[in-house]
Motif scaffolding. Structure first.
Motif, PDB file in Angstrom:
ATOM      1  N   MET A   1       9.702  -8.220  22.442  1.00 56.78           N
ATOM      2  CA  MET A   1      10.035  -9.086  23.851  1.00 56.78           C
ATOM      3  C   MET A   1      11.054  -8.513  24.489  1.00 56.78           C
ATOM      4  O   MET A   1      11.328  -7.505  25.029  1.00 56.78           O
ATOM      5  N   PHE A   2      12.491  -9.019  24.208  1.00 56.71           N
ATOM      6  CA  PHE A   2      13.636  -8.464  25.110  1.00 56.71           C
ATOM      7  C   PHE A   2      14.343  -8.007  23.897  1.00 56.71           C
ATOM      8  O   PHE A   2      14.584  -8.509  22.671  1.00 56.71           O
ATOM      9  N   SER A   3      15.341  -6.954  24.252  1.00 53.89           N
ATOM     10  CA  SER A   3      16.191  -6.455  23.144  1.00 53.89           C
ATOM     11  C   SER A   3      17.440  -7.309  23.149  1.00 53.89           C
ATOM     12  O   SER A   3      17.579  -8.155  24.053  1.00 53.89           O
ATOM     13  N   GLU A   4      18.023  -7.068  21.969  1.00 51.88           N
ATOM     14  CA  GLU A   4      19.406  -7.966  21.816  1.00 51.88           C
ATOM     15  C   GLU A   4      20.369  -7.650  22.957  1.00 51.88           C
ATOM     16  O   GLU A   4      21.202  -8.618  23.425  1.00 51.88           O
ATOM     17  N   HIS A   5      20.496  -6.685  23.508  1.00 54.46           N
ATOM     18  CA  HIS A   5      21.591  -6.410  24.650  1.00 54.46           C
ATOM     19  C   HIS A   5      21.141  -7.147  25.747  1.00 54.46           C
ATOM     20  O   HIS A   5      21.675  -7.741  26.452  1.00 54.46           O
ATOM     21  N   ILE A   6      19.474  -7.175  26.227  1.00 55.34           N
ATOM     22  CA  ILE A   6      19.313  -8.198  27.403  1.00 55.34           C
ATOM     23  C   ILE A   6      19.633  -9.416  26.818  1.00 55.34           C
ATOM     24  O   ILE A   6      20.058 -10.261  27.928  1.00 55.34           O
ATOM     25  N   ARG A   7      18.997  -9.894  25.825  1.00 54.90           N
ATOM     26  CA  ARG A   7      19.475 -11.305  25.524  1.00 54.90           C
ATOM     27  C   ARG A   7      20.915 -11.643  25.578  1.00 54.90           C
ATOM     28  O   ARG A   7      21.308 -12.778  25.983  1.00 54.90           O
ATOM     29  N   ARG A   8      22.100 -10.711  25.073  1.00 51.89           N
ATOM     30  CA  ARG A   8      23.136 -11.160  25.224  1.00 51.89           C
ATOM     31  C   ARG A   8      23.507 -11.163  26.605  1.00 51.89           C
ATOM     32  O   ARG A   8      24.315 -12.100  27.210  1.00 51.89           O
ATOM     33  N   ARG A   9      23.282 -10.082  27.390  1.00 43.10           N
ATOM     34  CA  ARG A   9      23.537 -10.295  28.997  1.00 43.10           C
ATOM     35  C   ARG A   9      23.141 -11.697  29.426  1.00 43.10           C
ATOM     36  O   ARG A   9      23.807 -12.114  30.461  1.00 43.10           O
ATOM     37  N   LEU A  10      21.858 -12.169  29.213  1.00 48.80           N
ATOM     38  CA  LEU A  10      21.477 -13.349  29.949  1.00 48.80           C
ATOM     39  C   LEU A  10      22.038 -14.596  29.167  1.00 48.80           C
ATOM     40  O   LEU A  10      22.480 -15.416  29.990  1.00 48.80           O
ATOM     41  N   PHE A  11      22.545 -14.564  28.208  1.00 54.06           N
ATOM     42  CA  PHE A  11      23.601 -15.570  27.363  1.00 54.06           C
ATOM     43  C   PHE A  11      24.868 -15.639  28.292  1.00 54.06           C
ATOM     44  O   PHE A  11      25.314 -16.520  28.581  1.00 54.06           O
ATOM     45  N   LEU A  12      25.208 -14.349  28.675  1.00 53.86           N
ATOM     46  CA  LEU A  12      26.701 -14.193  29.290  1.00 53.86           C
ATOM     47  C   LEU A  12      26.513 -14.576  30.810  1.00 53.86           C
ATOM     48  O   LEU A  12      27.310 -15.285  31.321  1.00 53.86           O
ATOM     49  N   SER A  13      25.198 -14.390  31.442  1.00 53.37           N
ATOM     50  CA  SER A  13      25.059 -15.074  32.504  1.00 53.37           C
ATOM     51  C   SER A  13      24.848 -16.278  32.682  1.00 53.37           C
ATOM     52  O   SER A  13      25.465 -17.261  33.619  1.00 53.37           O
ATOM     53  N   ALA A  14      24.518 -17.001  31.710  1.00 48.77           N
ATOM     54  CA  ALA A  14      24.377 -18.363  31.644  1.00 48.77           C
ATOM     55  C   ALA A  14      25.842 -19.202  31.408  1.00 48.77           C
ATOM     56  O   ALA A  14      26.190 -20.056  31.979  1.00 48.77           O
ATOM     57  N   LEU A  15      26.690 -18.414  30.904  1.00 50.60           N
ATOM     58  CA  LEU A  15      27.833 -18.767  30.444  1.00 50.60           C
ATOM     59  C   LEU A  15      28.726 -18.707  31.832  1.00 50.60           C
ATOM     60  O   LEU A  15      29.412 -19.593  32.144  1.00 50.60           O
ATOM     61  N   LEU A  16      28.561 -17.781  32.531  1.00 51.48           N
ATOM     62  CA  LEU A  16      29.347 -17.428  33.755  1.00 51.48           C
ATOM     63  C   LEU A  16      28.706 -18.501  34.720  1.00 51.48           C
ATOM     64  O   LEU A  16      29.660 -19.389  35.577  1.00 51.48           O
ATOM     65  N   ALA A  17      27.407 -18.889  34.847  1.00 53.03           N
ATOM     66  CA  ALA A  17      26.939 -19.883  35.489  1.00 53.03           C
ATOM     67  C   ALA A  17      27.357 -21.234  35.288  1.00 53.03           C
ATOM     68  O   ALA A  17      27.787 -22.187  36.238  1.00 53.03           O
TER      69      ALA A  17
END
Length: 152
Positions: A1-17
């Motif tokens: 599916m998604f790499s750990e790097h992409i999942r981390r970036r998505l989490f950080l985007s949720a954190l920022l939002a």
């Protein structure tokens, strides 16, 4: 599916939002609802709900802890149980009752706020957390297909 790097970036985007959303919500709720209610409950008490740089700095720390705690909790909950509305509802309500319920019950119990404030503060806090959880769900939904509680 998604790499750990992409999942981390998505989490950080949720954190920022959520950082933006929760801060705006906290500021609006405090200045338009909580602070006026406290001033009405304690007339003539200038030290009630003051606003100065030290309080604003502590508020900033509170918001950081709240945003990280809420986003992390919602991310883990929704990752485990799925991103559908029932789980968004349950996760946001549980987080609100745990965090804000304890805070406002403690504050009211110590006589630092009227109990009537609970009827304004808690529903508004829950709406804030419902939106925050929805933000996490929308971002997390991109990382994988929703799971089901039956997969436990």
């Amino acid at each position: 599916m998604f790499s750990e790097h992409i999942r981390r970036r998505l989490f950080l985007s949720a954190l920022l939002a959520n950082f933006v959303w929760i801060n705006l919500s906290e500021i609006a709720r405090y200045f338009w609802v909580i602070r006026p209610m406290l001033h009405d409950a304690f007339p003539g008490q200038s030290h009630i709900a003051p606003m100065d740089w030290s309080i604003f700095a502590l508020w900033g720390i509170w918001d950081i802890v709240l945003v990280v705690g809420a986003t992390g909790f919602f991310w883990l909950w929704l990752e485990r149980f799925g991103t559908h509305w029932q789980q968004i509802f349950v996760a946001s309500l549980g987080f609100t009752i745990t965090i804000f319920g304890l805070i406002w019950l403690g504050i009211a119990n110590m006589g630092l706020a009227p109990y009537s404030l609970l009827f304004a503060a808690l529903p508004m806090a829950w709406i804030e957390q419902l939106v925050a959880c929805y933000i996490v769900a929308m971002i997390q939904h991109r990382t994988h297909a929703p799971s089901s509680i039956r997969s436990i």
